[in-house]
Motif scaffolding. Structure first.
Motif, PDB file in Angstrom:
ATOM      1  N   ASP A  59       0.838  -1.194   0.000  1.00 15.29           N
ATOM      2  CA  ASP A  59       0.000   0.000   0.000  1.00 15.29           C
ATOM      3  C   ASP A  59       0.879   1.252   0.000  1.00 15.29           C
ATOM      4  OD1 ASP A  59      -2.252   1.542   0.013  1.00 15.29           O
ATOM      5  OD2 ASP A  59      -2.665   1.308   2.155  1.00 15.29           O
ATOM      6  N   GLY A  60       0.435   2.266  -0.745  1.00 17.07           N
ATOM      7  CA  GLY A  60       1.152   3.539  -0.786  1.00 17.07           C
ATOM      8  C   GLY A  60       2.232   3.622  -1.832  1.00 17.07           C
ATOM      9  N   ASP A  61       2.503   2.538  -2.553  1.00 14.28           N
ATOM     10  CA  ASP A  61       3.558   2.573  -3.567  1.00 14.28           C
ATOM     11  C   ASP A  61       3.178   3.537  -4.691  1.00 14.28           C
ATOM     12  OD1 ASP A  61       5.031   1.591  -6.100  1.00 14.28           O
ATOM     13  OD2 ASP A  61       6.020   0.476  -4.490  1.00 14.28           O
ATOM     14  N   ARG A  62       4.136   4.289  -5.179  1.00 16.43           N
ATOM     15  CA  ARG A  62       3.867   5.323  -6.180  1.00 16.43           C
ATOM     16  C   ARG A  62       3.466   4.751  -7.533  1.00 16.43           C
ATOM     17  NH1 ARG A  62       9.485   8.170  -8.033  1.00 16.43           N
ATOM     18  NH2 ARG A  62       7.980   9.135  -9.448  1.00 16.43           N
ATOM     19  N   TYR A  63       3.745   3.450  -7.756  1.00 16.83           N
ATOM     20  CA  TYR A  63       3.462   2.868  -9.067  1.00 16.83           C
ATOM     21  C   TYR A  63       2.207   1.990  -9.086  1.00 16.83           C
ATOM     22  CZ  TYR A  63       8.160   4.495 -10.114  1.00 16.83           C
ATOM     23  OH  TYR A  63       9.267   5.285 -10.301  1.00 16.83           O
ATOM     24  N   LEU A  64       1.407   2.043  -8.044  1.00 16.10           N
ATOM     25  CA  LEU A  64       0.202   1.218  -8.018  1.00 16.10           C
ATOM     26  C   LEU A  64      -0.745   1.534  -9.173  1.00 16.10           C
ATOM     27  CD1 LEU A  64      -0.649   1.167  -4.192  1.00 16.10           C
ATOM     28  CD2 LEU A  64       0.133  -0.765  -5.584  1.00 16.10           C
ATOM     29  N   ASP A  65      -0.770   2.781  -9.610  1.00 13.40           N
ATOM     30  CA  ASP A  65      -1.685   3.172 -10.679  1.00 13.40           C
ATOM     31  C   ASP A  65      -1.026   3.205 -12.054  1.00 13.40           C
ATOM     32  OD1 ASP A  65      -4.018   3.532  -9.068  1.00 13.40           O
ATOM     33  OD2 ASP A  65      -3.116   5.375  -8.297  1.00 13.40           O
ATOM     34  N   SER A  66       0.235   2.764 -12.141  1.00 14.81           N
ATOM     35  CA  SER A  66       0.897   2.753 -13.453  1.00 14.81           C
ATOM     36  C   SER A  66       1.841   1.561 -13.584  1.00 14.81           C
ATOM     37  CB  SER A  66       1.674   4.059 -13.669  1.00 14.81           C
ATOM     38  OG  SER A  66       2.714   4.203 -12.689  1.00 14.81           O
ATOM     39  N   ASP A  67       1.441   0.440 -12.993  1.00 16.70           N
ATOM     40  CA  ASP A  67       2.228  -0.789 -13.072  1.00 16.70           C
ATOM     41  C   ASP A  67       2.562  -1.101 -14.534  1.00 16.70           C
ATOM     42  OD1 ASP A  67       3.332  -3.305 -12.769  1.00 16.70           O
ATOM     43  OD2 ASP A  67       1.444  -4.280 -12.194  1.00 16.70           O
ATOM     44  N   ALA A  68       3.828  -1.346 -14.804  1.00 16.29           N
ATOM     45  CA  ALA A  68       4.274  -1.580 -16.184  1.00 16.29           C
ATOM     46  C   ALA A  68       3.619  -2.784 -16.824  1.00 16.29           C
ATOM     47  CB  ALA A  68       5.794  -1.741 -16.224  1.00 16.29           C
ATOM     48  N   VAL A  69       3.094  -3.719 -16.008  1.00 19.47           N
ATOM     49  CA  VAL A  69       2.487  -4.929 -16.570  1.00 19.47           C
ATOM     50  C   VAL A  69       0.987  -5.016 -16.263  1.00 19.47           C
ATOM     51  CG1 VAL A  69       4.713  -6.087 -16.419  1.00 19.47           C
ATOM     52  CG2 VAL A  69       3.017  -6.487 -14.644  1.00 19.47           C
ATOM     53  N   PHE A  70       0.400  -3.937 -15.741  1.00 21.59           N
ATOM     54  CA  PHE A  70      -1.053  -3.819 -15.585  1.00 21.59           C
ATOM     55  C   PHE A  70      -1.633  -4.835 -14.596  1.00 21.59           C
ATOM     56  CE2 PHE A  70       0.293  -2.717 -19.913  1.00 21.59           C
ATOM     57  CZ  PHE A  70      -0.096  -1.386 -19.982  1.00 21.59           C
ATOM     58  N   GLY A  71      -0.856  -5.227 -13.581  1.00 19.94           N
ATOM     59  CA  GLY A  71      -1.279  -6.315 -12.713  1.00 19.94           C
ATOM     60  C   GLY A  71      -1.970  -5.934 -11.423  1.00 19.94           C
ATOM     61  N   VAL A  72      -2.055  -4.651 -11.073  1.00 22.52           N
ATOM     62  CA  VAL A  72      -2.571  -4.257  -9.764  1.00 22.52           C
ATOM     63  C   VAL A  72      -4.094  -4.393  -9.708  1.00 22.52           C
ATOM     64  CG1 VAL A  72      -2.753  -2.394  -8.077  1.00 22.52           C
ATOM     65  CG2 VAL A  72      -0.639  -2.682  -9.387  1.00 22.52           C
ATOM     66  N   ARG A  73      -4.570  -4.961  -8.606  1.00 18.60           N
ATOM     67  CA  ARG A  73      -5.991  -5.002  -8.281  1.00 18.60           C
ATOM     68  C   ARG A  73      -6.140  -4.456  -6.863  1.00 18.60           C
ATOM     69  NH1 ARG A  73      -5.659  -5.330 -12.784  1.00 18.60           N
ATOM     70  NH2 ARG A  73      -6.539  -6.812 -14.278  1.00 18.60           N
TER      71      ARG A  73
END
Length: 290
Positions: free
Chosen positions: A235-249
């Motif tokens: 939680d709080g990671d700066r790349y949660l909304d721009s993951d290079a592989v589109f894997g975040v849920r």
């Protein structure tokens, strides 16, 4: 058929596959041909551009070896991996969502007892993970096999390093009779996917960053349940909304709590800050063969 031109070649190729005896293979190959031909027509693909594409795919294959899978990276960064996951792993509301497998899982990770340290000496602040594996109806899943892997404090997996004499950041556990799992690792950090190959060339050319948010990988298998391949993100990671592989849920974002130096959850005395993660996994029942 002779005198094939740009308007008739697609039908000619499809006709050549008319005798294919595998219906699913025929369906896939026919659709692939149609879509590739339509793509070439849509963008008015030049011979030079197609030659460059062939060179790119050739270089992608040449970059693959026993420790590096550039084609998985390519699939991941084009969103194709996550698309196939989403199409093939629709979950009930209770079940933990699946996400991309990634290119850094390896077979033969050490099997450790519950409470074991997966770091293998990898650098990073200590992380203590406690989890419970349950079925969709809340039943504990005992003796589930849980494969865990993660990067170190510099964002590298062990297979990206040379000279290591043992695995680092990976292990396989079995849940106890109550479906519980606990182990020690290192606090995950955001890291860039490898950019020293063709995928890196593609990312730079399209002005994309290569970063993945901090996470720990899990693969959970148990008889009677679908295999779950997923991450838990920090939680709080700066790349949660721009993951290079589109894997975040959103459902996979965990609370990695930070603690000052002192007594750890396992009773050890720690001279550095440490972190804890509690996360429950819910497995989907296996589909009944019809």
């Amino acid at each position: 058929m002779r005198n094939i031109n740009e308007h008739t070649i697609t039908a000619a190729v499809l006709e050549r596959m008319a005798d294919c005896e595998n219906p699913r293979l025929k369906e896939i190959m026919s659709a692939l041909v149609r879509h590739m031909h339509d793509f070439a027509r849509e963008v008015k693909l030049t011979e030079a551009e197609w030659a460059a594409g062939i060179e790119f795919l050739t270089a992608t294959g040449q970059k693959c070896d026993g420790k590096r899978q550039e084609f998985i990276l390519l699939s991941d960064t084009l969103g194709l991996s996550m698309l196939t996951v989403a199409m093939n792993h629709a979950k009930s509301a209770q079940a933990t969502e699946a996400t991309v497998f990634g290119p850094f899982h390896v077979q033969g990770a050490p099997r450790l007892p519950l409470g074991g340290d997966i770091s293998g000496g990898a650098a990073g602040e200590p992380l203590f993970v406690r989890a419970v594996v349950r079925g969709r109806d809340g039943e504990p899943v005992a003796d589930a096999e849980v494969d865990v892997w993660e990067a170190d404090a510099e964002g590298f997996y062990d297979v990206q390093r040379t000279g290591l004499d043992r695995p680092q950041g990976r292990a396989v556990f079995r849940t106890d009779g109550e479906g519980r799992l606990w182990f020690r690792g290192v606090m995950p950090v955001a890291y860039p996917i490898p950019t020293d190959g063709p995928v890196g060339v593609m990312l730079r050319a399209t002005k994309r960053h290569p970063w993945r948010p901090a996470h720990v990988h899990f693969m959970i298998q148990a008889p009677g349940y679908e295999t779950l391949i997923t991450h838990v993100f920090r939680d709080g990671d700066r790349y949660l909304d721009s993951d290079a592989v589109f894997g975040v849920r959103s459902s996979l974002i965990g609370d990695f709590a930070s603690h000052p130096a002192g007594a750890g959850p396992d009773g050890s005395v720690l001279s550095t800050p440490f972190h804890t993660l509690n996360f429950d996994f819910v497995l989907e029942p296996a589909a009944v063969a019809g």
